[in-house]
Design a protein around this motif. Structure first.
Motif, PDB file in Angstrom:
ATOM      1  N   VAL A 204      -1.445 -38.746  26.718  1.00 33.67           N
ATOM      2  CA  VAL A 204      -1.117 -40.226  26.357  1.00 33.67           C
ATOM      3  C   VAL A 204      -1.917 -41.149  27.168  1.00 33.67           C
ATOM      4  CG1 VAL A 204       0.542 -42.109  26.217  1.00 33.67           C
ATOM      5  CG2 VAL A 204       1.150 -39.703  25.382  1.00 33.67           C
ATOM      6  N   VAL A 205      -1.973 -41.115  28.354  1.00 32.13           N
ATOM      7  CA  VAL A 205      -2.712 -41.816  29.207  1.00 32.13           C
ATOM      8  C   VAL A 205      -4.069 -41.793  29.017  1.00 32.13           C
ATOM      9  CG1 VAL A 205      -3.173 -42.281  31.679  1.00 32.13           C
ATOM     10  CG2 VAL A 205      -0.827 -42.173  31.078  1.00 32.13           C
ATOM     11  N   VAL A 206      -4.604 -40.539  28.813  1.00 36.72           N
ATOM     12  CA  VAL A 206      -5.819 -40.285  28.572  1.00 36.72           C
ATOM     13  C   VAL A 206      -6.506 -41.005  27.306  1.00 36.72           C
ATOM     14  CG1 VAL A 206      -7.730 -38.609  27.542  1.00 36.72           C
ATOM     15  CG2 VAL A 206      -6.290 -38.313  29.798  1.00 36.72           C
ATOM     16  N   GLY A 207      -5.429 -41.086  26.247  1.00 35.96           N
ATOM     17  CA  GLY A 207      -5.716 -41.703  24.866  1.00 35.96           C
ATOM     18  C   GLY A 207      -5.732 -43.106  25.109  1.00 35.96           C
TER      19      GLY A 207
ATOM     20  N   VAL B 158      -5.659 -37.270  20.270  1.00 37.95           N
ATOM     21  CA  VAL B 158      -5.363 -36.958  21.824  1.00 37.95           C
ATOM     22  C   VAL B 158      -3.912 -37.728  22.011  1.00 37.95           C
ATOM     23  CG1 VAL B 158      -5.530 -37.200  24.059  1.00 37.95           C
ATOM     24  CG2 VAL B 158      -7.295 -36.614  22.572  1.00 37.95           C
ATOM     25  N   PHE B 159      -3.812 -39.000  21.560  1.00 45.49           N
ATOM     26  CA  PHE B 159      -2.474 -39.653  21.928  1.00 45.49           C
ATOM     27  C   PHE B 159      -1.330 -38.826  20.952  1.00 45.49           C
ATOM     28  CE2 PHE B 159       0.534 -43.396  21.499  1.00 45.49           C
ATOM     29  CZ  PHE B 159      -0.154 -44.020  22.973  1.00 45.49           C
ATOM     30  N   ARG B 160      -1.602 -38.598  19.518  1.00 49.49           N
ATOM     31  CA  ARG B 160      -0.403 -37.932  19.012  1.00 49.49           C
ATOM     32  C   ARG B 160      -0.029 -36.790  19.454  1.00 49.49           C
ATOM     33  NH1 ARG B 160       0.318 -40.009  13.705  1.00 49.49           N
ATOM     34  NH2 ARG B 160       1.235 -37.820  13.296  1.00 49.49           N
ATOM     35  N   VAL B 161      -1.151 -35.810  19.838  1.00 51.19           N
ATOM     36  CA  VAL B 161      -0.666 -34.374  20.632  1.00 51.19           C
ATOM     37  C   VAL B 161       0.171 -34.626  21.854  1.00 51.19           C
ATOM     38  CG1 VAL B 161      -1.867 -32.400  21.888  1.00 51.19           C
ATOM     39  CG2 VAL B 161      -2.878 -33.313  19.887  1.00 51.19           C
TER      40      VAL B 161
ATOM     41  N   GLY C 219      -5.871 -39.963  12.480  1.00 54.69           N
ATOM     42  CA  GLY C 219      -7.361 -40.321  13.145  1.00 54.69           C
ATOM     43  C   GLY C 219      -7.449 -39.244  13.993  1.00 54.69           C
ATOM     44  N   ARG C 220      -8.728 -39.166  14.394  1.00 56.58           N
ATOM     45  CA  ARG C 220      -9.371 -38.181  15.217  1.00 56.58           C
ATOM     46  C   ARG C 220      -9.690 -38.844  16.684  1.00 56.58           C
ATOM     47  NH1 ARG C 220     -13.673 -35.039  11.683  1.00 56.58           N
ATOM     48  NH2 ARG C 220     -11.991 -34.185   9.910  1.00 56.58           N
ATOM     49  N   GLY C 221     -10.249 -38.250  17.488  1.00 51.80           N
ATOM     50  CA  GLY C 221     -10.474 -38.666  18.721  1.00 51.80           C
ATOM     51  C   GLY C 221      -9.413 -39.202  19.573  1.00 51.80           C
TER      52      GLY C 221
END
Length: 301
Positions: free
Chosen positions: A216-219, A166-169, A160-162
């Motif tokens: 991860v926290v931002v996600g 971010v979480f995956r990165v 997924g995006r968004g």
């Protein structure tokens, strides 16, 4: 790095506090909520908010705070794995509580074997890396983190995006940094390469690792904000549908559940009345359709 550590801590702590009131009504979110809290505790031990000498002093002043830090980090990543694999028919082996116990034990034993841990030092591991016990302690810890993040990426994260992207990165950066740190620890312990190369390897760990944690926290923050927005919209739909129900004298099922389920029950009551021949105003039906679209996107999460 101190500013980055502090910012990450406060972000995680605020998310943890913000989600606390709602998490008891939503058991599915407790693992992710706990991961944020335990992760914030681990970030606190870095000393950017409360001096590390103070924290370690409470534990005896022999660098036990470093072990606490690594136990918290491992537990936080493990709880994230639990949260992301909750819907699988069968969770991966690493998501079992005994796996967490085995991992923590695997690096706690060599920590206990370190001789002369000295007084509190931020670079505790670097200072004692010549000891085999220290090398094992740090390397096993990093291997555990890498194993957990890789398992989360492979088994627990839908594409997924968004926020998901971010979480995956963030998880990828943590994984790469963990592997790089094992290489760095091994080079330091065995005296491989030149001093300059070893210094560069040590420096290369912090930026991707803590940037990964920030992402991860931002996600997770994004998920929280999206949930708040969704709940605000659901609350508006629920109030509108409740007025429709009262206007037509309907008796919907009144389940003690979260807002999504209660809103769904109102939609069903109105649709059932429509099927039974009750005339529903077009404006009221527009509210029903709008609520149905929102529920179709969010009922599962």
């Amino acid at each position: 790095m101190g500013a980055l550590h502090a910012a990450t801590f406060w972000c995680a702590a605020l998310i943890f506090a913000a989600r606390t009131p709602s998490v008891w009504r939503n058991p599915r979110g407790r693992a992710a909520w706990a991961a944020t809290g335990v992760g914030a505790l681990g970030l606190l031990t870095l000393g950017s908010v409360v001096p590390q000498t103070v924290l370690d002093g409470w534990l005896g002043g022999t660098n036990l705070v470093n072990l606490v830090q690594n136990v918290c980090a491992t537990t936080a990543f493990w709880l994230m794995l639990r949260a992301s694999t909750g819907d699988l028919p069968r969770r991966p082996v690493l998501a079992h509580p005994l796996a967490l116990l085995a991992m923590v034990t695997a690096f706690t034993i060599p920590f206990a074997c370190i001789t002369d841990r000295g007084t509190t030092a931020f670079h505790f591991i670097v200072l004692g890396i010549d000891q085999t016990a220290m090398w094992l302690y740090a390397s096993v810890y990093m291997a555990c983190v890498a194993a957990i993040t890789v398992t989360t990426l492979v088994r627990g994260m839908p594409t997924g995006r968004g926020a998901l992207g971010v979480f995956r990165v963030g998880l990828v950066l943590v994984t790469l940094a963990s592997v790089e740190e094992i290489v760095s620890l091994t080079a330091d312990h065995l005296g491989l390469a030149t001093a300059g190369v070893r210094d560069a390897l040590r420096f290369a760990f912090d930026p991707p690792f803590y940037l990964g944690i920030v992402l991860v926290v931002v996600g997770m923050a994004s998920f929280t904000v999206r949930r708040w927005v969704r709940d605000l919209r659901l609350g508006r739909h629920h109030r509108r549908l409740a007025r429709v129900v009262r206007h037509h004298g309907l008796r919907p099922v009144e389940r003690r559940a979260d807002l999504r389920v209660r809103t769904y029950d109102l939609v069903i009551a109105i649709r059932d009345a429509e099927v039974q021949g009750r005339t529903i105003d077009p404006g009221e039906l527009a509210h029903v359709r709008s609520a149905e679209r929102l529920l179709a996107r969010n009922l599962g999460g």
